[in-house]
Design a protein around this motif. Sequence first.
Motif, PDB file in Angstrom:
ATOM      1  N   ILE A 255       0.877  -1.169   0.000  1.00 27.49           N
ATOM      2  CA  ILE A 255       0.000   0.000   0.000  1.00 27.49           C
ATOM      3  C   ILE A 255       0.914   1.219   0.000  1.00 27.49           C
ATOM      4  O   ILE A 255       1.903   1.257   0.732  1.00 27.49           O
ATOM      5  CB  ILE A 255      -0.907   0.006   1.247  1.00 27.49           C
ATOM      6  N   LYS A 256       0.607   2.201  -0.794  1.00 23.46           N
ATOM      7  CA  LYS A 256       1.459   3.383  -0.918  1.00 23.46           C
ATOM      8  C   LYS A 256       1.713   4.009   0.460  1.00 23.46           C
ATOM      9  O   LYS A 256       0.770   4.247   1.234  1.00 23.46           O
ATOM     10  CB  LYS A 256       0.791   4.404  -1.839  1.00 23.46           C
ATOM     11  N   ASN A 257       2.965   4.255   0.753  1.00 22.50           N
ATOM     12  CA  ASN A 257       3.442   4.886   1.988  1.00 22.50           C
ATOM     13  C   ASN A 257       3.242   4.051   3.248  1.00 22.50           C
ATOM     14  O   ASN A 257       3.381   4.570   4.363  1.00 22.50           O
ATOM     15  CB  ASN A 257       2.796   6.266   2.195  1.00 22.50           C
ATOM     16  N   ILE A 258       2.907   2.785   3.113  1.00 19.07           N
ATOM     17  CA  ILE A 258       2.743   1.888   4.261  1.00 19.07           C
ATOM     18  C   ILE A 258       3.713   0.723   4.079  1.00 19.07           C
ATOM     19  O   ILE A 258       3.644   0.024   3.065  1.00 19.07           O
ATOM     20  CB  ILE A 258       1.290   1.349   4.364  1.00 19.07           C
ATOM     21  N   PRO A 259       4.600   0.468   5.050  1.00 13.13           N
ATOM     22  CA  PRO A 259       5.522  -0.672   4.919  1.00 13.13           C
ATOM     23  C   PRO A 259       4.766  -2.001   4.878  1.00 13.13           C
ATOM     24  O   PRO A 259       3.709  -2.153   5.513  1.00 13.13           O
ATOM     25  CB  PRO A 259       6.382  -0.588   6.184  1.00 13.13           C
ATOM     26  N   LEU A 260       5.308  -2.945   4.131  1.00 14.84           N
ATOM     27  CA  LEU A 260       4.681  -4.274   4.049  1.00 14.84           C
ATOM     28  C   LEU A 260       4.552  -4.922   5.425  1.00 14.84           C
ATOM     29  O   LEU A 260       3.623  -5.693   5.658  1.00 14.84           O
ATOM     30  CB  LEU A 260       5.495  -5.188   3.130  1.00 14.84           C
ATOM     31  N   THR A 261       5.464  -4.622   6.325  1.00 18.96           N
ATOM     32  CA  THR A 261       5.416  -5.233   7.656  1.00 18.96           C
ATOM     33  C   THR A 261       4.280  -4.680   8.514  1.00 18.96           C
ATOM     34  O   THR A 261       3.918  -5.288   9.517  1.00 18.96           O
ATOM     35  CB  THR A 261       6.751  -5.025   8.390  1.00 18.96           C
ATOM     36  N   VAL A 262       3.709  -3.549   8.122  1.00 18.45           N
ATOM     37  CA  VAL A 262       2.585  -2.963   8.859  1.00 18.45           C
ATOM     38  C   VAL A 262       1.268  -3.504   8.318  1.00 18.45           C
ATOM     39  O   VAL A 262       0.435  -4.025   9.059  1.00 18.45           O
ATOM     40  CB  VAL A 262       2.610  -1.421   8.782  1.00 18.45           C
ATOM     41  N   CYS A 263       1.072  -3.387   7.006  1.00 12.73           N
ATOM     42  CA  CYS A 263      -0.173  -3.854   6.373  1.00 12.73           C
ATOM     43  C   CYS A 263       0.059  -3.979   4.874  1.00 12.73           C
ATOM     44  O   CYS A 263       0.728  -3.150   4.270  1.00 12.73           O
ATOM     45  CB  CYS A 263      -1.304  -2.868   6.655  1.00 12.73           C
ATOM     46  N   THR A 264      -0.510  -5.019   4.290  1.00 15.50           N
ATOM     47  CA  THR A 264      -0.419  -5.233   2.848  1.00 15.50           C
ATOM     48  C   THR A 264      -1.784  -4.975   2.210  1.00 15.50           C
ATOM     49  O   THR A 264      -2.804  -4.899   2.909  1.00 15.50           O
ATOM     50  CB  THR A 264       0.015  -6.672   2.527  1.00 15.50           C
ATOM     51  N   ALA A 265      -1.793  -4.863   0.906  1.00 13.07           N
ATOM     52  CA  ALA A 265      -3.060  -4.679   0.192  1.00 13.07           C
ATOM     53  C   ALA A 265      -3.987  -5.870   0.422  1.00 13.07           C
ATOM     54  O   ALA A 265      -5.201  -5.703   0.570  1.00 13.07           O
ATOM     55  CB  ALA A 265      -2.795  -4.478  -1.297  1.00 13.07           C
ATOM     56  N   GLU A 266      -3.425  -7.067   0.505  1.00 15.00           N
ATOM     57  CA  GLU A 266      -4.238  -8.268   0.715  1.00 15.00           C
ATOM     58  C   GLU A 266      -4.872  -8.270   2.106  1.00 15.00           C
ATOM     59  O   GLU A 266      -6.023  -8.699   2.274  1.00 15.00           O
ATOM     60  CB  GLU A 266      -3.389  -9.524   0.506  1.00 15.00           C
ATOM     61  N   GLN A 267      -4.147  -7.771   3.103  1.00 11.05           N
ATOM     62  CA  GLN A 267      -4.722  -7.665   4.449  1.00 11.05           C
ATOM     63  C   GLN A 267      -5.865  -6.650   4.455  1.00 11.05           C
ATOM     64  O   GLN A 267      -6.897  -6.875   5.083  1.00 11.05           O
ATOM     65  CB  GLN A 267      -3.646  -7.247   5.460  1.00 11.05           C
ATOM     66  N   LYS A 268      -5.687  -5.550   3.762  1.00 10.63           N
ATOM     67  CA  LYS A 268      -6.723  -4.524   3.674  1.00 10.63           C
ATOM     68  C   LYS A 268      -7.962  -5.071   2.962  1.00 10.63           C
ATOM     69  O   LYS A 268      -9.092  -4.813   3.379  1.00 10.63           O
ATOM     70  CB  LYS A 268      -6.165  -3.296   2.943  1.00 10.63           C
TER      71      LYS A 268
END
Length: 109
Positions: free
Chosen positions: A6-19
């Motif tokens: 997700i733009k400006n969000i690290p993969l370790t915080v949240c991914t598009a699939e989690q959203k």
Amino acid sequence: MKYHKIKNIPLTVCTAEQKIAYNLACSNYKNYIDTYNKMPMQFQKDAIIHRAINDMIKLYGNNNKYNIDAIASCLRAGFENYINSKYHILSSYEDIGRMFPAHYLNANN
């Protein structure tokens, strides 16, 4: 398993699939919560969760941009916790990432 950023969000915080898993859970949990709460045994509740996740994945379809297996994995990891949580509107990507963990996320993404 491939996860998308997700733009400006690290993969370790949240991914598009989690959203996406959160969006599916948020928009569909009311269809299953009453039946889930009526079940006295955990194996019955597990069956409701399994059916709910399968239904949500079918509703989402096979979008070529995002990994459907990763979305299903996130739903399986977090949907029951989401149903049992006190609040169903999550206020940050950090909360979404914790509620719907990406167990297969690795450093190669």
